[in-house]
Design an enzyme around this catalytic site. Structure first.
Site, PDB file in Angstrom:
ATOM      1  N   HIS A  75      13.151  26.056  31.888  1.00 54.41           N
ATOM      2  CA  HIS A  75      14.354  25.782  31.429  1.00 54.41           C
ATOM      3  C   HIS A  75      14.359  24.099  31.347  1.00 54.41           C
ATOM      4  CE1 HIS A  75      14.714  25.932  35.696  1.00 54.41           C
ATOM      5  NE2 HIS A  75      15.762  25.267  35.871  1.00 54.41           N
ATOM      6  N   HIS A 134      16.301  21.670  32.761  1.00 55.27           N
ATOM      7  CA  HIS A 134      16.819  20.808  33.967  1.00 55.27           C
ATOM      8  C   HIS A 134      15.566  19.758  34.326  1.00 55.27           C
ATOM      9  CE1 HIS A 134      20.084  23.482  35.320  1.00 55.27           C
ATOM     10  NE2 HIS A 134      20.443  23.117  34.608  1.00 55.27           N
ATOM     11  N   ASP A 160      14.247  18.580  36.685  1.00 57.23           N
ATOM     12  CA  ASP A 160      13.352  18.889  38.028  1.00 57.23           C
ATOM     13  C   ASP A 160      12.459  20.099  37.641  1.00 57.23           C
ATOM     14  OD1 ASP A 160      15.554  20.724  38.047  1.00 57.23           O
ATOM     15  OD2 ASP A 160      15.101  21.059  40.103  1.00 57.23           O
ATOM     16  N   HIS A 161      12.485  20.540  36.418  1.00 53.73           N
ATOM     17  CA  HIS A 161      11.394  21.383  35.925  1.00 53.73           C
ATOM     18  C   HIS A 161      10.855  20.865  34.650  1.00 53.73           C
ATOM     19  CE1 HIS A 161      12.554  24.927  38.330  1.00 53.73           C
ATOM     20  NE2 HIS A 161      13.807  24.294  38.514  1.00 53.73           N
ATOM     21  N   HIS A 202      21.385  30.899  34.443  1.00 52.58           N
ATOM     22  CA  HIS A 202      21.171  29.395  35.102  1.00 52.58           C
ATOM     23  C   HIS A 202      21.405  28.288  34.046  1.00 52.58           C
ATOM     24  CE1 HIS A 202      19.964  26.727  38.422  1.00 52.58           C
ATOM     25  NE2 HIS A 202      19.070  26.099  37.623  1.00 52.58           N
ATOM     26  N   ASP A 257      14.349  29.191  38.020  1.00 49.06           N
ATOM     27  CA  ASP A 257      15.380  29.393  38.753  1.00 49.06           C
ATOM     28  C   ASP A 257      16.264  30.479  38.589  1.00 49.06           C
ATOM     29  OD1 ASP A 257      14.702  26.930  39.770  1.00 49.06           O
ATOM     30  OD2 ASP A 257      16.320  25.811  39.231  1.00 49.06           O
ATOM     31  N   HIS A 280      11.358  26.907  43.209  1.00 50.08           N
ATOM     32  CA  HIS A 280      11.750  26.142  44.589  1.00 50.08           C
ATOM     33  C   HIS A 280      11.385  26.926  45.815  1.00 50.08           C
ATOM     34  CE1 HIS A 280      14.569  22.953  42.487  1.00 50.08           C
ATOM     35  NE2 HIS A 280      14.509  24.071  41.920  1.00 50.08           N
TER      36      HIS A 280
END
Length: 381
Positions: free
Chosen positions: A143, A145, A147-148, A200, A250, A289
């Site tokens: 996805h 975001h 942090d990905h 998400h 996520d 995570h």
């Protein structure tokens, strides 16, 4: 006269100052009370604005700052390699990045073709790719975001012609090949199927990876077989008697699920109960995570009599003291202790005071968001 002789009468300026401070303190207390009383409404009102900011250039700048900060510290976990299937299978290198994220390097055993899942920190991932001596073919993004997907552009700059897969709905950074539900990709002998799991984010996908190994060619013993023969989790290489793995980003975590940032409980229920649970029990779960201890604390609170959750929590707490990853788990394990996969059970219906599985899912997510398991007992009711 008292001010001049005895020095005890306060000046007018002092009285005014004290009055202002008293009024300021009272205003702060009132404001604090109002914010606590209407916390959910206030958060609900301002969240869309800050979430939009995070997903824009400001968020990308914040991500770059987080990457630089992570480079000054020890990694949150040790790297591990997991072998899936036999010689015709694939391996998964668990790469810790940022403060609690995981990226993954998937390598087809026969061809040495490789794919990276969610390279949030391109430098950390590139170092693992180079040391593995493999031919990097693609990036798989779950996805948008940062942090990905935050390292996608740097990956493309270092590997000319590399394919970067992601959702068109999410408009993933540097994406070259947009994917949709049901699409299949080949990585040597390894097949990768894209499964759409919106909630998400609106365009979140998970990657279902299956090797060419047949079940008859592998050990009949389920679970994990350590390649060095030691029955612990500290070895760097671990072999699994299965031929499937799910990279869930996520959507699904060990003992948890992702927040409903862009969706609702109905969507997450479909993601988990129709899409994820359609896989065999021995499917390995590689989430985005390291949230296991916190999730298991909530799971044990949600189901006080669930010994599987308590035992898994004890194990996870112990291995995390040595920075050992708690991933992967298996789908069979998740069914035992993940409350979001147990929403049909009377125990969780009673705990949440909800009847339908979707309502239980929604209630559990709200309770987890509020850290209900960490609140004093008299506030949990």
């Amino acid at each position: 006269y008292q001010r001049r002789v005895h020095g005890v009468c306060p000046s007018r300026k002092f009285l005014v100052l004290m009055s202002v401070l008293a009024l300021y303190s009272a205003a702060v207390l009132v404001l604090g009370f109002v914010m606590l009383s209407f916390r959910q409404k206030i958060v609900g009102a301002v969240f869309p604005f800050f979430y939009k900011v995070y997903n824009g250039r400001v968020g990308l700048w914040m991500h770059a700052k987080s990457v630089r900060s992570a480079h000054t510290k020890a990694a949150h976990s040790l790297a591990q390699t997991h072998f899936v299937g036999d010689k015709r299978g694939f391996s998964v290198r668990v790469i810790p990045v940022l403060s609690d994220n995981y990226s993954y390097l998937i390598v087809d055993n026969e061809t040495k073709h490789a794919a990276v899942v969610d390279p949030a920190d391109a430098q950390a991932v590139l170092a693992e790719v180079q040391s593995a001596d493999v031919e990097l073919k693609m990036v798989l993004t779950t996805h948008r975001h940062w942090d990905h997907a935050g390292g996608n552009k740097e990956m493309a700059e270092n590997y000319e012609g590399i394919k970067i897969f992601g959702s068109a709905t999410d408009q993933v950074l540097a994406c070259t090949d947009f994917v949709k539900d049901g699409d299949e990709i080949r990585l040597g002998n390894t097949s990768i199927k894209i499964l759409y799991t919106p909630c998400h984010t609106r365009g979140h996908v998970v990657y279902s990876v299956k090797c060419a190994s047949s079940s008859s060619s592998m050990s009949s013993t389920p679970g994990v077989i350590k390649t060095d023969g030691v029955n612990d989790t500290e070895t760097d290489t671990i072999a699994h008697a299965t031929n499937r793995a799910l990279f869930t980003g996520d959507t699904l975590f060990v003992a948890g699920c992702g927040k409903f940032f862009e969706g609702d409980a109905t969507q997450m229920y479909k993601n988990l109960y129709h899409t994820i649970l359609s896989h065999p029990n021995d499917t390995l779960i590689f989430p985005g995570h390291e949230y296991s201890v916190s999730n298991l604390e909530f799971a044990a609170w949600a189901e006080p009599g669930n010994n599987d959750a308590l035992n898994k929590l004890t194990w996870a707490s112990e291995v995390r003291t040595n920075r050992i990853p708690t991933v992967p788990s298996t789908l069979a394990e998740e069914k035992l202790y993940n409350p979001f996969l147990r929403c049909t059970l009377p125990s969780l219906q009673a705990r949440t005071a909800r009847q339908t599985p979707i309502d239980v899912m929604d209630a559990l997510r709200r309770l987890k968001n509020d850290n209900a398991h960490k609140q004093p007992i008299n506030k949990q009711a």
